[in-house]
Design a protein around this motif. Sequence first.
Motif, PDB file in Angstrom:
ATOM      1  N   ALA A  45       0.751  -1.102   0.103  1.00 59.07           N
ATOM      2  CA  ALA A  45      -0.062  -0.111  -0.024  1.00 59.07           C
ATOM      3  C   ALA A  45       0.749   1.416  -0.031  1.00 59.07           C
ATOM      4  O   ALA A  45       2.017   1.160   0.335  1.00 59.07           O
ATOM      5  CB  ALA A  45      -0.797  -0.097   1.199  1.00 59.07           C
ATOM      6  N   PRO A  46       0.509   2.354  -0.814  1.00 60.80           N
ATOM      7  CA  PRO A  46       1.439   3.579  -0.862  1.00 60.80           C
ATOM      8  C   PRO A  46       1.643   4.132   0.485  1.00 60.80           C
ATOM      9  O   PRO A  46       1.013   4.329   1.527  1.00 60.80           O
ATOM     10  CB  PRO A  46       0.144   4.608  -1.424  1.00 60.80           C
ATOM     11  N   GLY A  47       3.125   4.203   0.720  1.00 59.12           N
ATOM     12  CA  GLY A  47       3.516   4.947   1.675  1.00 59.12           C
ATOM     13  C   GLY A  47       3.437   3.942   3.141  1.00 59.12           C
ATOM     14  O   GLY A  47       4.055   4.139   4.049  1.00 59.12           O
ATOM     15  N   SER A  48       3.237   2.621   2.806  1.00 57.11           N
ATOM     16  CA  SER A  48       3.183   1.817   4.189  1.00 57.11           C
ATOM     17  C   SER A  48       4.566   1.319   4.604  1.00 57.11           C
ATOM     18  O   SER A  48       5.532   1.178   3.683  1.00 57.11           O
ATOM     19  CB  SER A  48       2.177   0.562   3.736  1.00 57.11           C
ATOM     20  N   ALA A  49       4.714   0.992   5.862  1.00 58.11           N
ATOM     21  CA  ALA A  49       5.972   0.179   6.235  1.00 58.11           C
ATOM     22  C   ALA A  49       7.333   1.016   5.826  1.00 58.11           C
ATOM     23  O   ALA A  49       8.069   0.521   5.333  1.00 58.11           O
ATOM     24  CB  ALA A  49       5.963  -1.218   5.779  1.00 58.11           C
ATOM     25  N   HIS A  50       7.076   2.185   5.722  1.00 53.84           N
ATOM     26  CA  HIS A  50       8.400   3.081   5.339  1.00 53.84           C
ATOM     27  C   HIS A  50       8.890   2.978   3.775  1.00 53.84           C
ATOM     28  O   HIS A  50       9.784   3.270   3.662  1.00 53.84           O
ATOM     29  CB  HIS A  50       9.643   2.973   6.284  1.00 53.84           C
ATOM     30  N   ASN A  51       7.786   2.389   2.911  1.00 57.27           N
ATOM     31  CA  ASN A  51       8.014   2.408   1.616  1.00 57.27           C
ATOM     32  C   ASN A  51       7.677   3.837   0.996  1.00 57.27           C
ATOM     33  O   ASN A  51       6.570   4.333   1.356  1.00 57.27           O
ATOM     34  CB  ASN A  51       7.062   1.375   0.853  1.00 57.27           C
ATOM     35  N   ALA A  52       8.428   4.059   0.278  1.00 53.42           N
ATOM     36  CA  ALA A  52       8.371   5.543  -0.356  1.00 53.42           C
ATOM     37  C   ALA A  52       7.340   5.566  -1.437  1.00 53.42           C
ATOM     38  O   ALA A  52       7.219   4.428  -2.170  1.00 53.42           O
ATOM     39  CB  ALA A  52       9.658   6.143  -0.887  1.00 53.42           C
ATOM     40  N   GLN A  53       6.756   6.714  -1.904  1.00 52.47           N
ATOM     41  CA  GLN A  53       5.721   6.606  -3.086  1.00 52.47           C
ATOM     42  C   GLN A  53       6.687   6.954  -4.091  1.00 52.47           C
ATOM     43  O   GLN A  53       7.544   7.491  -4.104  1.00 52.47           O
ATOM     44  CB  GLN A  53       4.436   7.662  -2.937  1.00 52.47           C
ATOM     45  N   CYS A  54       5.884   7.060  -5.522  1.00 55.21           N
ATOM     46  CA  CYS A  54       6.772   7.513  -6.780  1.00 55.21           C
ATOM     47  C   CYS A  54       6.431   8.815  -6.889  1.00 55.21           C
ATOM     48  O   CYS A  54       7.221   9.816  -7.067  1.00 55.21           O
ATOM     49  CB  CYS A  54       6.247   6.506  -7.771  1.00 55.21           C
ATOM     50  N   ASP A  55       5.164   9.178  -6.931  1.00 55.18           N
ATOM     51  CA  ASP A  55       4.803  10.543  -7.253  1.00 55.18           C
ATOM     52  C   ASP A  55       4.145  11.359  -6.235  1.00 55.18           C
ATOM     53  O   ASP A  55       3.625  12.596  -6.298  1.00 55.18           O
ATOM     54  CB  ASP A  55       4.323  10.909  -8.665  1.00 55.18           C
ATOM     55  N   GLY A  56       3.790  10.544  -5.170  1.00 51.77           N
ATOM     56  CA  GLY A  56       3.118  10.975  -3.835  1.00 51.77           C
ATOM     57  C   GLY A  56       1.598  11.251  -3.966  1.00 51.77           C
ATOM     58  O   GLY A  56       1.183  11.672  -3.027  1.00 51.77           O
ATOM     59  N   ASP A  57       1.031  10.879  -5.148  1.00 47.62           N
ATOM     60  CA  ASP A  57      -0.479  10.921  -5.248  1.00 47.62           C
ATOM     61  C   ASP A  57      -1.260   9.890  -4.804  1.00 47.62           C
ATOM     62  O   ASP A  57      -2.578   9.653  -5.025  1.00 47.62           O
ATOM     63  CB  ASP A  57      -0.938  11.443  -6.433  1.00 47.62           C
ATOM     64  N   GLY A  58      -0.734   8.655  -4.337  1.00 49.87           N
ATOM     65  CA  GLY A  58      -1.259   7.271  -3.876  1.00 49.87           C
ATOM     66  C   GLY A  58      -2.251   6.406  -4.789  1.00 49.87           C
ATOM     67  O   GLY A  58      -2.817   5.909  -4.447  1.00 49.87           O
TER      68      GLY A  58
END
Length: 295
Positions: free
Chosen positions: A192-205
């Motif tokens: 899932a976007p931003g879960s467990a300290h994983n970064a997002q690509c462009d930040g819009d989920g």
Amino acid sequence: MMRSMRLRFAVASLTLAFAACGSALAAGSGPAAASSGGGGGVWIQTMDSCKQALGGAAYVVSGSGGSITVTTPSGPGGSVAAAAGCPLQQGNCSGTAHGCVSFAVPAAGTYTIRTTVTPPPNVTNPEGYAPCEGGSACRSEEATLTVSPGGGVSATVSAVYPDGSTVTWPSTGSYAGSASDPIVFHDFGLAAPGSAHNAQCDGDGDADDHLTGTPSGRCAYPEAQETSACQPFPWSCTLGSGTSGGGSGGSRSSGGTRTSTGGHSTSGSSGGRVQPSTNHPGSRHNGSARSFRSA
């Protein structure tokens, strides 16, 4: 009477000989059932976006002779090699059985190999895997297998990244399809976007933000093309689980939870031959297939 019996025996023997010959010809017309053990044939190995082998993936091999589906055995994976750089281009099914499956060499011709089932989710990749590399919104990945009249095998794998660029592995030459040089597929791990300290690509989920690891420079799917892409991910239609652009979803296949020792990262060099970005809105494949005659 004796002559009549000899004649019937000769006819029966000739019939058996033709039957055996016909079976042998049928066996050579396409690949036989899959095997995960040692031996010859054409070998496939599944890895994550780096160098961890993965079990539980299925592939369809299709060509002029029909098609066959092969499945890598389920079970925990392991590191294929200690070489630096991700994704690892060269596999190894002679030193490990992890993520490996083989089938008999088919008749001469050109064949396409693509994923039909991805490996199941696990602790570090709780949403499972995409059937391609480069990010959660990658578009497709398939192999082209060529069999010469003499039975020689060569193959390359092409992956279309989220930004539309195409990478071909290996970067030079081709895979031999042997146990020591299998055809390698890389599947990108999802979360899932931003879960467990994983970064997002462009930040819009959205679709290109279900990342595991560190984003690469090619992880972003063009915003202007998102509504026309297959949903929920650009690759979903290649598995037959998505809807055409503008649709409201579609389900991703998932398996049982298991523990993996390998994380996934989109950073680093792909190491393959990179082609410029072109407009690949996400390809759709026909799931129906004729069966090869088994050996």
